[in-house]
Design a protein around this motif. Structure first.
Motif, PDB file in Angstrom:
ATOM      1  N   GLU A  52       0.828  -1.209   0.000  1.00 22.08           N
ATOM      2  CA  GLU A  52       0.000   0.000   0.000  1.00 22.08           C
ATOM      3  C   GLU A  52       0.863   1.259   0.000  1.00 22.08           C
ATOM      4  O   GLU A  52       0.514   2.254  -0.640  1.00 22.08           O
ATOM      5  CB  GLU A  52      -0.932   0.001   1.206  1.00 22.08           C
ATOM      6  CG  GLU A  52      -1.920   1.166   1.203  1.00 22.08           C
ATOM      7  CD  GLU A  52      -3.006   1.062   2.250  1.00 22.08           C
ATOM      8  OE1 GLU A  52      -3.787   2.035   2.366  1.00 22.08           O
ATOM      9  OE2 GLU A  52      -3.085   0.020   2.942  1.00 22.08           O
ATOM     10  N   LEU A  53       1.988   1.216   0.709  1.00 19.59           N
ATOM     11  CA  LEU A  53       2.908   2.357   0.710  1.00 19.59           C
ATOM     12  C   LEU A  53       3.361   2.701  -0.706  1.00 19.59           C
ATOM     13  O   LEU A  53       3.363   3.858  -1.116  1.00 19.59           O
ATOM     14  CB  LEU A  53       4.126   2.045   1.580  1.00 19.59           C
ATOM     15  CG  LEU A  53       5.216   3.120   1.642  1.00 19.59           C
ATOM     16  CD1 LEU A  53       4.761   4.307   2.480  1.00 19.59           C
ATOM     17  CD2 LEU A  53       6.518   2.526   2.207  1.00 19.59           C
ATOM     18  N   LEU A  54       3.730   1.685  -1.466  1.00 20.87           N
ATOM     19  CA  LEU A  54       4.188   1.900  -2.835  1.00 20.87           C
ATOM     20  C   LEU A  54       3.033   2.354  -3.733  1.00 20.87           C
ATOM     21  O   LEU A  54       3.227   3.202  -4.615  1.00 20.87           O
ATOM     22  CB  LEU A  54       4.818   0.626  -3.380  1.00 20.87           C
ATOM     23  CG  LEU A  54       6.113   0.182  -2.682  1.00 20.87           C
ATOM     24  CD1 LEU A  54       6.578  -1.164  -3.216  1.00 20.87           C
ATOM     25  CD2 LEU A  54       7.215   1.230  -2.855  1.00 20.87           C
ATOM     26  N   THR A  55       1.856   1.815  -3.503  1.00 21.52           N
ATOM     27  CA  THR A  55       0.690   2.219  -4.297  1.00 21.52           C
ATOM     28  C   THR A  55       0.332   3.676  -4.041  1.00 21.52           C
ATOM     29  O   THR A  55       0.055   4.436  -4.973  1.00 21.52           O
ATOM     30  CB  THR A  55      -0.512   1.318  -3.977  1.00 21.52           C
ATOM     31  OG1 THR A  55      -0.189  -0.033  -4.311  1.00 21.52           O
ATOM     32  CG2 THR A  55      -1.741   1.755  -4.760  1.00 21.52           C
ATOM     33  N   ARG A  56       0.320   4.076  -2.784  1.00 22.03           N
ATOM     34  CA  ARG A  56      -0.024   5.454  -2.433  1.00 22.03           C
ATOM     35  C   ARG A  56       1.015   6.452  -2.965  1.00 22.03           C
ATOM     36  O   ARG A  56       0.717   7.631  -3.134  1.00 22.03           O
ATOM     37  CB  ARG A  56      -0.146   5.596  -0.916  1.00 22.03           C
ATOM     38  CG  ARG A  56      -1.427   4.978  -0.330  1.00 22.03           C
ATOM     39  CD  ARG A  56      -1.428   5.059   1.189  1.00 22.03           C
ATOM     40  NE  ARG A  56      -2.668   4.558   1.768  1.00 22.03           N
ATOM     41  CZ  ARG A  56      -3.721   5.298   2.076  1.00 22.03           C
ATOM     42  NH1 ARG A  56      -3.675   6.617   1.850  1.00 22.03           N
ATOM     43  NH2 ARG A  56      -4.805   4.768   2.610  1.00 22.03           N
ATOM     44  N   ASN A  57       2.227   5.976  -3.203  1.00 24.55           N
ATOM     45  CA  ASN A  57       3.292   6.850  -3.705  1.00 24.55           C
ATOM     46  C   ASN A  57       3.706   6.465  -5.122  1.00 24.55           C
ATOM     47  O   ASN A  57       4.846   6.675  -5.524  1.00 24.55           O
ATOM     48  CB  ASN A  57       4.505   6.780  -2.774  1.00 24.55           C
ATOM     49  CG  ASN A  57       4.217   7.357  -1.402  1.00 24.55           C
ATOM     50  OD1 ASN A  57       4.113   8.570  -1.225  1.00 24.55           O
ATOM     51  ND2 ASN A  57       4.082   6.474  -0.415  1.00 24.55           N
ATOM     52  N   ALA A  58       2.763   5.934  -5.883  1.00 21.83           N
ATOM     53  CA  ALA A  58       3.071   5.388  -7.208  1.00 21.83           C
ATOM     54  C   ALA A  58       3.691   6.420  -8.144  1.00 21.83           C
ATOM     55  O   ALA A  58       4.605   6.099  -8.909  1.00 21.83           O
ATOM     56  CB  ALA A  58       1.811   4.798  -7.833  1.00 21.83           C
ATOM     57  N   VAL A  59       3.215   7.659  -8.085  1.00 16.62           N
ATOM     58  CA  VAL A  59       3.745   8.690  -8.989  1.00 16.62           C
ATOM     59  C   VAL A  59       5.213   8.965  -8.687  1.00 16.62           C
ATOM     60  O   VAL A  59       6.055   9.018  -9.593  1.00 16.62           O
ATOM     61  CB  VAL A  59       2.912   9.989  -8.879  1.00 16.62           C
ATOM     62  CG1 VAL A  59       3.574  11.098  -9.699  1.00 16.62           C
ATOM     63  CG2 VAL A  59       1.488   9.747  -9.357  1.00 16.62           C
ATOM     64  N   MET A  60       5.541   9.114  -7.401  1.00 18.57           N
ATOM     65  CA  MET A  60       6.924   9.377  -7.033  1.00 18.57           C
ATOM     66  C   MET A  60       7.828   8.190  -7.354  1.00 18.57           C
ATOM     67  O   MET A  60       8.949   8.352  -7.844  1.00 18.57           O
ATOM     68  CB  MET A  60       7.029   9.702  -5.552  1.00 18.57           C
ATOM     69  CG  MET A  60       8.388  10.292  -5.171  1.00 18.57           C
ATOM     70  SD  MET A  60       8.614  10.497  -3.397  1.00 18.57           S
ATOM     71  CE  MET A  60       9.068   8.827  -2.951  1.00 18.57           C
ATOM     72  N   VAL A  61       7.335   6.997  -7.104  1.00 17.39           N
ATOM     73  CA  VAL A  61       8.120   5.800  -7.411  1.00 17.39           C
ATOM     74  C   VAL A  61       8.371   5.709  -8.910  1.00 17.39           C
ATOM     75  O   VAL A  61       9.471   5.367  -9.360  1.00 17.39           O
ATOM     76  CB  VAL A  61       7.402   4.533  -6.902  1.00 17.39           C
ATOM     77  CG1 VAL A  61       8.139   3.273  -7.360  1.00 17.39           C
ATOM     78  CG2 VAL A  61       7.290   4.556  -5.380  1.00 17.39           C
TER      79      VAL A  61
END
Length: 300
Positions: free
Chosen positions: A94-103
């Motif tokens: 979920e952390l990666l999903t919530r920050n998908a744009v930055m990742v």
């Protein structure tokens, strides 16, 4: 299997990181809003279990091994009421999903998970999960050019203090070793020694030497069980490169054909110099392991 890649960060990466979403004590908040109370035992006494991870090609590297070590550390420290490994896996996703744009913009990111017993007298632990940026230029440079190592007289804590199998935030000994090493070279890492003066590890890396094509690393009980080293050991087996573990004295460390460094952020790199010795170039064993790691590193 994911192939590790390095992608340059955008110029505004630090500001994007401050605005990224983080998990803190059951809530999703901005990373910049994470705050540890001065009454938290993690602050008062430094009781903190931690794991630092990273992605390769946007896949978390060896997440199960990291979470297994984290739970082992938390259990030993008596940090109770934590989510289980399955729930932590969901939170990381979920952390990666919530920050998908930055990742997507940065290519790959670091991930930090930590927990403390919470405030004194509170039954609830403090838990946080957040992203870190990766310095890709530094990573690339260490893989190409290596890193200077300075052997210090800073010793590892005895198991009677806490076992070295635990990954904790009490890192004063590592800090002192690196401060000493920085007097000799800006990018140098300080090598800590054991009670008997043999080599152990640095603040960021497990170490191993190469002698006549064979890899030798410190005994398991002398160092933190590095996740990256475990992967490199499996690669060595597949490459028919012998590997054994035993105590390594300073003279032997100095005279080794190659010195390997293994850690989460960079993966595998090498010692470009030891103390004031001659400059070293990448060795054959290092290059074999680096190339296989780049092509065969497992992901989850």
């Amino acid at each position: 299997m994911a192939k590790p890649k390095t992608k340059r960060q955008p110029a505004n990466a630090p500001s994007r990181l401050a605005d990224s979403t983080a998990y803190f004590c059951g809530q999703w908040i901005k990373r910049a809003e994470i705050g540890l109370s001065v009454d938290d035992i993690g602050f008062l006494q430094g009781v903190t279990a931690v794991e630092r991870m990273r992605t390769y090609s946007r896949n978390v590297f060896e997440l199960p091994l990291h979470l297994k070590r984290f739970c082992h550390t938390a259990c030993h420290l008596g940090i109770d009421s934590l989510p289980d490994e399955a729930r932590f896996t969901e939170l990381v996703s979920e952390l990666l999903t919530r920050n998908a744009v930055m990742v997507q913009e940065q290519g790959d990111v670091g991930i930090t998970l930590f927990a403390t017993p919470g405030r004194a007298g509170s039954p609830s632990p403090t838990i946080s999960l957040h992203l870190n940026s990766l310095d890709f230029e530094l990573i690339d440079r260490r893989m190409r050019e290596g890193q200077p190592l300075i052997i210090t007289d800073v010793t590892q804590q005895p198991d009677q203090t806490w076992p070295r199998s635990l990954k904790v935030r009490s890192r004063l000994h590592y800090y002192l070793a690196d401060q000493f090493a920085s007097r000799f070279a800006t990018d140098a890492a300080g090598v800590l020694v054991d009670q008997d003066g043999t080599i152990t590890e640095t603040s960021l890396a497990n170490l191993a030497i190469v002698e006549a094509g064979e890899i030798i690393s410190p005994l398991a009980e002398q160092v933190l069980a590095g996740v990256t080293q475990q992967v490199i050991e499996m690669i060595a087996i597949k490459q028919s490169i012998p590997w054994r573990k035993e105590r390594i004295d300073v003279e032997r460390f100095h005279s080794a054909h190659e010195v390997l460094c293994m850690g989460t952020t960079t993966g595998i790199w090498f010692a470009s110099q030891i103390n004031d010795g001659e400059a070293r170039t990448p060795g054959r064993v290092y290059e074999r392991l680096r190339d296989r790691f780049a092509n065969d590193s497992p992901d989850v």
